[in-house]
Scaffold this motif. Structure first.
Motif, PDB file in Angstrom:
ATOM      1  N   LEU A  70      26.013 -18.549 -23.436  1.00 38.88           N
ATOM      2  CA  LEU A  70      25.836 -17.159 -22.993  1.00 38.88           C
ATOM      3  C   LEU A  70      24.469 -16.605 -23.381  1.00 38.88           C
ATOM      4  CD1 LEU A  70      29.342 -15.687 -24.016  1.00 38.88           C
ATOM      5  CD2 LEU A  70      28.596 -16.344 -21.732  1.00 38.88           C
ATOM      6  N   THR A  71      23.632 -17.446 -23.984  1.00 38.29           N
ATOM      7  CA  THR A  71      22.366 -16.976 -24.540  1.00 38.29           C
ATOM      8  C   THR A  71      21.383 -16.560 -23.446  1.00 38.29           C
ATOM      9  OG1 THR A  71      22.649 -18.451 -26.413  1.00 38.29           O
ATOM     10  CG2 THR A  71      20.445 -17.570 -26.047  1.00 38.29           C
ATOM     11  N   LEU A  72      20.838 -15.361 -23.605  1.00 38.77           N
ATOM     12  CA  LEU A  72      19.784 -14.838 -22.736  1.00 38.77           C
ATOM     13  C   LEU A  72      18.482 -14.804 -23.536  1.00 38.77           C
ATOM     14  CD1 LEU A  72      21.862 -12.012 -21.050  1.00 38.77           C
ATOM     15  CD2 LEU A  72      20.707 -13.849 -19.802  1.00 38.77           C
ATOM     16  N   PRO A  73      17.342 -14.607 -22.876  1.00 39.21           N
ATOM     17  CA  PRO A  73      16.069 -14.640 -23.617  1.00 39.21           C
ATOM     18  C   PRO A  73      15.936 -13.526 -24.654  1.00 39.21           C
ATOM     19  CG  PRO A  73      15.691 -14.925 -21.259  1.00 39.21           C
ATOM     20  CD  PRO A  73      17.128 -14.542 -21.425  1.00 39.21           C
ATOM     21  N   TRP A  74      16.750 -12.523 -24.586  1.00 36.41           N
ATOM     22  CA  TRP A  74      16.667 -11.395 -25.518  1.00 36.41           C
ATOM     23  C   TRP A  74      17.973 -11.280 -26.303  1.00 36.41           C
ATOM     24  CZ3 TRP A  74      16.532 -11.008 -20.177  1.00 36.41           C
ATOM     25  CH2 TRP A  74      17.698 -10.560 -19.563  1.00 36.41           C
ATOM     26  N   ASP A  75      17.938 -10.518 -27.380  1.00 33.11           N
ATOM     27  CA  ASP A  75      19.145 -10.222 -28.146  1.00 33.11           C
ATOM     28  C   ASP A  75      19.916  -9.143 -27.402  1.00 33.11           C
ATOM     29  OD1 ASP A  75      18.524 -12.031 -30.150  1.00 33.11           O
ATOM     30  OD2 ASP A  75      17.349 -10.546 -31.277  1.00 33.11           O
ATOM     31  N   VAL A  76      21.081  -9.517 -26.905  1.00 36.40           N
ATOM     32  CA  VAL A  76      21.846  -8.611 -26.039  1.00 36.40           C
ATOM     33  C   VAL A  76      22.402  -7.438 -26.852  1.00 36.40           C
ATOM     34  CG1 VAL A  76      23.859  -8.401 -24.549  1.00 36.40           C
ATOM     35  CG2 VAL A  76      22.450 -10.467 -24.454  1.00 36.40           C
ATOM     36  N   LEU A 144      22.618  -1.672 -15.303  1.00 32.96           N
ATOM     37  CA  LEU A 144      21.360  -0.999 -15.617  1.00 32.96           C
ATOM     38  C   LEU A 144      20.844  -1.441 -16.987  1.00 32.96           C
ATOM     39  CD1 LEU A 144      22.247   2.594 -14.342  1.00 32.96           C
ATOM     40  CD2 LEU A 144      20.643   0.991 -13.284  1.00 32.96           C
ATOM     41  N   ASN A 145      21.762  -1.655 -17.914  1.00 30.19           N
ATOM     42  CA  ASN A 145      21.385  -2.090 -19.259  1.00 30.19           C
ATOM     43  C   ASN A 145      20.795  -3.503 -19.224  1.00 30.19           C
ATOM     44  OD1 ASN A 145      21.364  -1.709 -22.173  1.00 30.19           O
ATOM     45  ND2 ASN A 145      23.002  -3.228 -22.251  1.00 30.19           N
ATOM     46  N   HIS A 146      21.402  -4.377 -18.407  1.00 29.45           N
ATOM     47  CA  HIS A 146      20.872  -5.739 -18.251  1.00 29.45           C
ATOM     48  C   HIS A 146      19.447  -5.682 -17.688  1.00 29.45           C
ATOM     49  CE1 HIS A 146      21.342 -10.145 -17.502  1.00 29.45           C
ATOM     50  NE2 HIS A 146      20.439  -9.884 -16.570  1.00 29.45           N
ATOM     51  N   ILE A 147      19.252  -4.820 -16.697  1.00 27.75           N
ATOM     52  CA  ILE A 147      17.920  -4.675 -16.098  1.00 27.75           C
ATOM     53  C   ILE A 147      16.921  -4.138 -17.121  1.00 27.75           C
ATOM     54  CG2 ILE A 147      16.624  -3.268 -14.444  1.00 27.75           C
ATOM     55  CD1 ILE A 147      19.187  -3.573 -12.641  1.00 27.75           C
ATOM     56  N   ARG A 148      17.359  -3.126 -17.892  1.00 26.89           N
ATOM     57  CA  ARG A 148      16.451  -2.553 -18.904  1.00 26.89           C
ATOM     58  C   ARG A 148      16.007  -3.619 -19.912  1.00 26.89           C
ATOM     59  NH1 ARG A 148      16.799  -0.695 -23.973  1.00 26.89           N
ATOM     60  NH2 ARG A 148      19.053  -1.041 -24.044  1.00 26.89           N
ATOM     61  N   GLN A 149      16.974  -4.432 -20.368  1.00 26.41           N
ATOM     62  CA  GLN A 149      16.642  -5.447 -21.367  1.00 26.41           C
ATOM     63  C   GLN A 149      15.770  -6.558 -20.763  1.00 26.41           C
ATOM     64  OE1 GLN A 149      20.061  -5.812 -24.577  1.00 26.41           O
ATOM     65  NE2 GLN A 149      20.994  -5.613 -22.569  1.00 26.41           N
ATOM     66  N   ASN A 158       5.534  -1.733 -22.243  1.00 28.16           N
ATOM     67  CA  ASN A 158       5.813  -0.677 -21.263  1.00 28.16           C
ATOM     68  C   ASN A 158       7.317  -0.673 -20.963  1.00 28.16           C
ATOM     69  OD1 ASN A 158       2.948   0.238 -20.281  1.00 28.16           O
ATOM     70  ND2 ASN A 158       2.874  -2.001 -20.329  1.00 28.16           N
ATOM     71  N   LYS A 159       8.075  -0.184 -21.901  1.00 26.00           N
ATOM     72  CA  LYS A 159       9.527  -0.261 -21.786  1.00 26.00           C
ATOM     73  C   LYS A 159      10.033   0.562 -20.608  1.00 26.00           C
ATOM     74  CE  LYS A 159      10.505  -1.508 -26.525  1.00 26.00           C
ATOM     75  NZ  LYS A 159      11.309  -1.239 -27.728  1.00 26.00           N
ATOM     76  N   LEU A 160      11.124   0.081 -20.026  1.00 25.90           N
ATOM     77  CA  LEU A 160      11.632   0.702 -18.801  1.00 25.90           C
ATOM     78  C   LEU A 160      11.976   2.173 -19.025  1.00 25.90           C
ATOM     79  CD1 LEU A 160      12.400   0.211 -15.849  1.00 25.90           C
ATOM     80  CD2 LEU A 160      14.695  -0.420 -16.612  1.00 25.90           C
ATOM     81  N   GLU A 161      12.514   2.493 -20.203  1.00 22.91           N
ATOM     82  CA  GLU A 161      12.916   3.880 -20.462  1.00 22.91           C
ATOM     83  C   GLU A 161      11.721   4.836 -20.503  1.00 22.91           C
ATOM     84  OE1 GLU A 161      13.744   1.529 -24.366  1.00 22.91           O
ATOM     85  OE2 GLU A 161      13.694   1.141 -22.193  1.00 22.91           O
ATOM     86  N   ASP A 162      10.512   4.283 -20.585  1.00 22.60           N
ATOM     87  CA  ASP A 162       9.310   5.115 -20.627  1.00 22.60           C
ATOM     88  C   ASP A 162       8.606   5.202 -19.270  1.00 22.60           C
ATOM     89  OD1 ASP A 162       9.733   5.461 -23.358  1.00 22.60           O
ATOM     90  OD2 ASP A 162       8.551   3.678 -23.863  1.00 22.60           O
ATOM     91  N   GLU A 183      25.305   9.574 -15.882  1.00 20.47           N
ATOM     92  CA  GLU A 183      25.949   9.245 -17.153  1.00 20.47           C
ATOM     93  C   GLU A 183      25.814   7.749 -17.450  1.00 20.47           C
ATOM     94  OE1 GLU A 183      30.501   9.230 -18.841  1.00 20.47           O
ATOM     95  OE2 GLU A 183      29.926  10.873 -17.499  1.00 20.47           O
ATOM     96  N   ALA A 184      25.994   6.914 -16.415  1.00 17.45           N
ATOM     97  CA  ALA A 184      25.851   5.462 -16.592  1.00 17.45           C
ATOM     98  C   ALA A 184      24.418   5.111 -16.996  1.00 17.45           C
ATOM     99  CB  ALA A 184      26.234   4.745 -15.304  1.00 17.45           C
ATOM    100  N   ALA A 185      23.450   5.768 -16.375  1.00 17.40           N
ATOM    101  CA  ALA A 185      22.046   5.505 -16.712  1.00 17.40           C
ATOM    102  C   ALA A 185      21.749   5.891 -18.161  1.00 17.40           C
ATOM    103  CB  ALA A 185      21.130   6.270 -15.757  1.00 17.40           C
ATOM    104  N   GLN A 186      22.296   7.021 -18.598  1.00 20.32           N
ATOM    105  CA  GLN A 186      22.080   7.443 -19.982  1.00 20.32           C
ATOM    106  C   GLN A 186      22.709   6.469 -20.968  1.00 20.32           C
ATOM    107  OE1 GLN A 186      23.681  11.395 -19.718  1.00 20.32           O
ATOM    108  NE2 GLN A 186      21.823  12.251 -18.815  1.00 20.32           N
TER     109      GLN A 186
END
Length: 945
Positions: A70-76, A144-149, A158-162, A183-186
């Motif tokens: 289940l490992t992804l390149p980032w810490d989930v 959305l969280n998967h996309i952000r990470q 340049n983080k997505l939230e910025d 609400e989901a985006a937040q």
């Protein structure tokens, strides 16, 4: 915080999620837009970057998949409320085609489904018994969280939230669905996003690709239909292309969105489902697949559809159904779907060449599959015709404003069409809809090019970001619908006052200065709102802010009412006998994120503002029900006030003993008191709740009449406030603790149980469980104690707590079933309770909290053994357990249904009982009374949730 470096567009789709971006440069107009390839698992431990992230989740069983795989390149980092081990994307989609009950799909469709609590853990809908579930909001947030990470891993500086982020939604999404998307985006860590309608995004993408030639291309195309058939919805919008003179006298192109369609739960999912039903019939001629198996089958029919509708389609595609468990290989079956069959279903079923005057068949009940209420008529062609018919006024105006000739006696048909959605990857479907529209118009229509229907929404969202910064043309249109304040009148539908007219631009505050409201601080206030996407409500009356029109139920849709308790700005607490009132006006605006903002603004001080939030839960079905105050209601309220006033002399009054009869003399029979009368009476009883303990007669009458007036605990938007006041009484208990007192107490809570939340219902169950437990009847002392505390009423109360966990309901059902069979005492109450607990369709609870079909089927043989002639309540319990919903996740198997129908026919039960078991239908008034235990208030419409 640093300035954003990128514009980012996210198409949060039903089937796929796509991300596009461009760098914010000095020459932003020329800044190239690219797709962001999203890292995702495509197999055990195998991560690949792809432009599409399938909007699917898979919840593995414990030990099914190794942690390393289940490992992804980032810490989930899961969003709050989510499970830790989950798979998102392509591998999740593929696993769902192989393993039943562990895949979440169509989360976006659930966000717009009004009949469920979208913050409850209900997905996967057809989940296996051991699978962890999440809410539609959390599921959407996880994509959305998967996309952000993924973005932050590739762009750590340049983080997505910025960044400047735009998330697209269907144009037809209502206020609730839009706010839930925010609400989901937040939840996903994206606190500052904008929402953009998907058809507009498609149009932005087209313009971005044709900036140099757009004016020339659209010169003879003043009216464009954008038809976006996605995975879960069909979204229709009208765009007007017109030319305005600029300061230099030159003609400049302007684009305005002038029409938006109603929400249609109709899309690619429906076609996949239709093909799955065809395949199901071939796999097994006699027995239906369960909901989980059908979900697994749909994954294969989706792939078959895409293959067989392509330009290089094979003649047929094989569909393979794996067995399960020990029969995994031995149970494997295969069937074929041919190209001709898929073309027949897709073209004739969904895109028939219908006439312009053919509208969707709405008499048929909607198709319910996996809990989602798809539209009754799948013919996209007819829905387009209905949409264009509703927007004839603006369509004709757009055509008349142009230089092209138009026959005024003929319907106004768009001269161009812009198609989007995966289904239009098929040339066959594109050609069919072009042929359809050209037939209506009587001449060829222009198809605007869209080379990438899967990507255009995300690309267009970035183009919108450019337009906001002045780097390209911005599409006008403002609010997609008009908002009205519903002013109710006796015996009439009433008037509607326009608060915010369709087309009002974002950020523009509309103050309703012609009407003032005097409101009491500290008490709830409600405003009933209506919306309409129509251009003309009354003959020759254009919709504009402040206009008053008559309400026509066919042209308006009710919103959940806006409700608020206006608090004082002073720090001091308001004295109960010194209420503060304030005079206010209503102010409305369309926010930049695309939602409606309503405030009460003090007439004397513009800085004093109170925000209004709409109540989503317990939405009343018919907000147009008029307040018809009984002429003797005030007289009754004065009587109740006097008997429960601070004057202790009323405690000795004989009037308290005859209160119920006196009220019926004035108001008529109790069953005929309407909803408005009941709530007015309850509010009067509530004011005297502290004096209910004054005497045994005071307490008895207060519990009986206040509970009756407040039943079923919801229905009016301010009922949640009323229930908050009531819950405080539960800890106080009763004053006169005898058998009748306890009975009245439990009946009171049963009547208002629909207004209690899960935690409150669990508190009640914890208090009465010791009396309901089978062991209580084995000991004479505890049995007497249970009887003294109103045992029968406790049984009925427990069965009415629909917010309880499924496991608790199943345990109670087992207790009551065994008692009904083995003990003669309270037999009818036990059978009634079993029917209520195991019903396929709750009265007020969410459908996801229904006891599983497999569990209910274990009880049915015992019911079938009983004598239904001797005790008809057993038959009614069987009817509730076998009641048809149309959702195979909950519906009893056909074998059991046939046995129950046969026994019902020989038991001389009402025909309506048989209908409930054989058809998807509503309860009659007498059946509702039997299920609820009382007649439901006149004027209350129960919305199944």
């Amino acid at each position: 915080m640093a300035s954003p470096r990128f514009l980012v567009g996210i198409d949060l789709g039903t089937t796929n999620t796509v991300v596009a971006y461009c760098e914010i440069t000095d020459d932003l107009q020329q800044s190239p837009v690219s797709l962001f390839d999203i890292d995702q698992l495509i197999g055990p431990g195998e991560v690949v970057r792809k432009p599409l992230l399938p909007s699917f989740r898979y919840h593995p069983a414990q030990g099914q998949i190794a942690q390393n795989d289940l490992t992804l390149p980032w810490d989930v980092e899961p969003v709050a409320g989510d499970i830790s081990n989950l798979i998102v994307g392509e591998w999740a989609r593929e696993l769902g085609a192989k393993v039943e009950g562990r895949q979440v799909s169509s989360a976006k469709s659930w966000l717009s489904h009004q009949a469920v609590d979208r913050n409850s853990d209900i997905l996967p809908w057809a989940g296996a018994c051991d699978v962890d579930k999440v809410s539609p909001v959390v599921a959407s947030a996880s994509y959305l969280n998967h996309i952000r990470q993924a973005w932050n891993y590739r762009n750590p500086s340049n983080k997505l939230e910025d960044q400047d982020v735009v998330v697209t939604v269907p144009a037809s999404f209502d206020e609730t669905a839009r706010k839930l998307t925010l609400e989901a985006a937040q939840l996903a860590g994206l606190n500052k996003i904008l929402l953009l309608e998907e058809p507009q995004a498609v149009c932005y993408d087209w313009y971005a690709r044709h900036q140099q030639t757009a004016a020339e291309e659209l010169e003879q195309l003043p009216l464009i239909l954008v038809c976006d058939v996605g995975g879960g919805t069909t979204d229709l919008s009208l765009i007007e292309a017109r030319f305005n003179s600029n300061n230099g006298g030159e003609e400049e192109l302007a684009l305005d969105r002038i029409g938006v369609g109603e929400h249609l739960m109709l899309g690619g999912d429906n076609l996949d489902l239709a093909l799955a039903h065809l395949a199901e019939q071939r796999f097994n001629q006699t027995k239906k697949l369960n909901a989980s198996s059908l979900t697994k089958l749909i994954q294969q029919t989706r792939s078959a559809k895409e293959s067989l509708l392509s330009s290089q389609a094979p003649d047929d595609v094989k569909i393979t159904m794996l067995g399960s468990g020990s029969k995994l290989l031995g149970g494997t079956k295969s069937i074929g779907l041919t190209k001709a069959e898929v073309h027949q279903i897709a073209l004739e079923g969904f895109f028939p060449l219908s006439d312009f005057n053919e509208v969707p068949d709405k008499r048929r009940s909607a198709v319910v599959e996996f809990g989602l209420p798809y539209v009754a008529d799948p013919a996209v062609s007819k829905h387009i015709a209905e949409f264009l018919t509703q927007h004839q006024q603006v369509s004709k105006a757009a055509l008349e404003n142009s230089s092209i000739e138009h026959d005024e006696s003929a319907p106004a048909i768009p001269v161009a069409i812009l198609l989007n959605g995966g289904v239009f990857n098929s040339d066959l479907v594109t050609d069919r809809i072009t042929q359809l529209m050209s037939g209506w118009k009587g001449s060829d229509i222009t198809v605007l090019d869209n080379p990438h229907p899967d990507w255009s929404v995300a690309l267009g969202a970035v183009a919108f970001g450019k337009a906001r910064r002045g780097a390209q043309l911005k599409i006008g249109g403002g609010a997609a619908r008009s908002y009205f304040l519903h002013l109710q009148e006796k015996n009439k539908m009433g008037k509607a006052l326009c608060l915010l007219a369709k087309g009002t631009e974002e950020g523009h505050e509309i103050r309703l200065s012609s009407r003032r409201f005097s409101l009491t601080l500290g008490e709830p206030v409600r405003f009933n709102l209506l919306t309409s996407t129509h251009d003309q409500i009354a003959h020759d009356t254009a919709i504009q802010n402040g206009v008053m029109v008559d309400v026509d139920a066919d042209l308006f849709s009710p919103l959940p009412p806006y409700i608020s308790t206006l608090e004082s700005f002073d720090d001091k607490e308001l004295q109960a006998n010194q209420k503060e009132r304030v005079e206010v006006q209503l102010a409305c605006q369309l926010t930049e994120v695309g939602t409606l903002k309503m405030e009460c603004v003090s007439v004397n001080d513009d800085s004093q503002r109170w925000s209004l939030e709409f109540e989503v839960r317990n939405k009343q079905g018919d907000d147009t029900e008029q307040e018809k105050l009984h002429p003797r209601l005030e007289e009754c309220k004065e009587l109740v006030s006097r008997l429960y006033s601070g004057n202790k002399k009323s405690a000795d009054s004989k009037e308290i003993k005859t209160l119920a009869k006196d009220l019926e003399k004035r108001l008529g029979k109790r069953d005929e008191w309407d909803f408005t009368t009941l709530r007015h009476l309850f509010d009067t009883f509530s004011l005297g709740r502290k004096r209910r303990r004054r005497s045994e007669a005071h307490e008895k009458n207060w519990l009986r009449l206040a509970g009756y007036s407040m039943r079923p605990g919801f229905g009016d938007p301010t009922d949640s406030w009323r229930m908050e006041q009531l819950w405080g009484l539960y800890q106080q208990g009763i004053q006169f603790k005898n058998h009748q007192g306890w009975t009245d107490w439990w009946v009171f809570w049963r009547r208002v149980a629909g207004g209690l939340n899960q935690e409150q219902q669990e508190s009640i169950l914890a208090d009465i469980a010791k009396y309901l437990h089978p062991g209580a009847m084995k000991n004479p002392k505890s049995a007497k104690d249970a009887q003294d505390h109103g045992y029968e009423s406790m049984v009925r109360l427990a069965a009415s707590l629909e917010q309880l966990e499924v496991e608790d309901k199943a345990l109670l059902s087992t207790w009551f079933l065994n008692k009904a069979i083995n003990h003669n005492q309270f037999e009818q109450a036990h059978w009634w309770a079993l029917g209520r607990l195991a019903s396929r369709t709750p009265l007020y609870g969410s459908q996801h909290s229904v006891i599983p079909r497999e569990q209910a089927e274990q009880w049915l043989p015992k019911l079938l053994e009983q004598n239904w002639h001797k005790e008809p309540m057993i038959a009614f319990a069987a009817v509730m357990i076998c009641r048809k919903t149309g959702d195979r996740l909950f519906d009893i198997s056909d074998d059991f249904r046939a046995q129950v129908v046969e026994k019902l026919k020989s038991s001389k039960v009402p025909d309506s009982w048989l209908t409930l078991v054989t058809e998807v239908t509503e309860l009659s008034e007498s059946e509702s009374k039997r299920v609820f235990g009382d007649a439901l208030p006149s004027g209350l419409s129960l919305i199944q949730s």
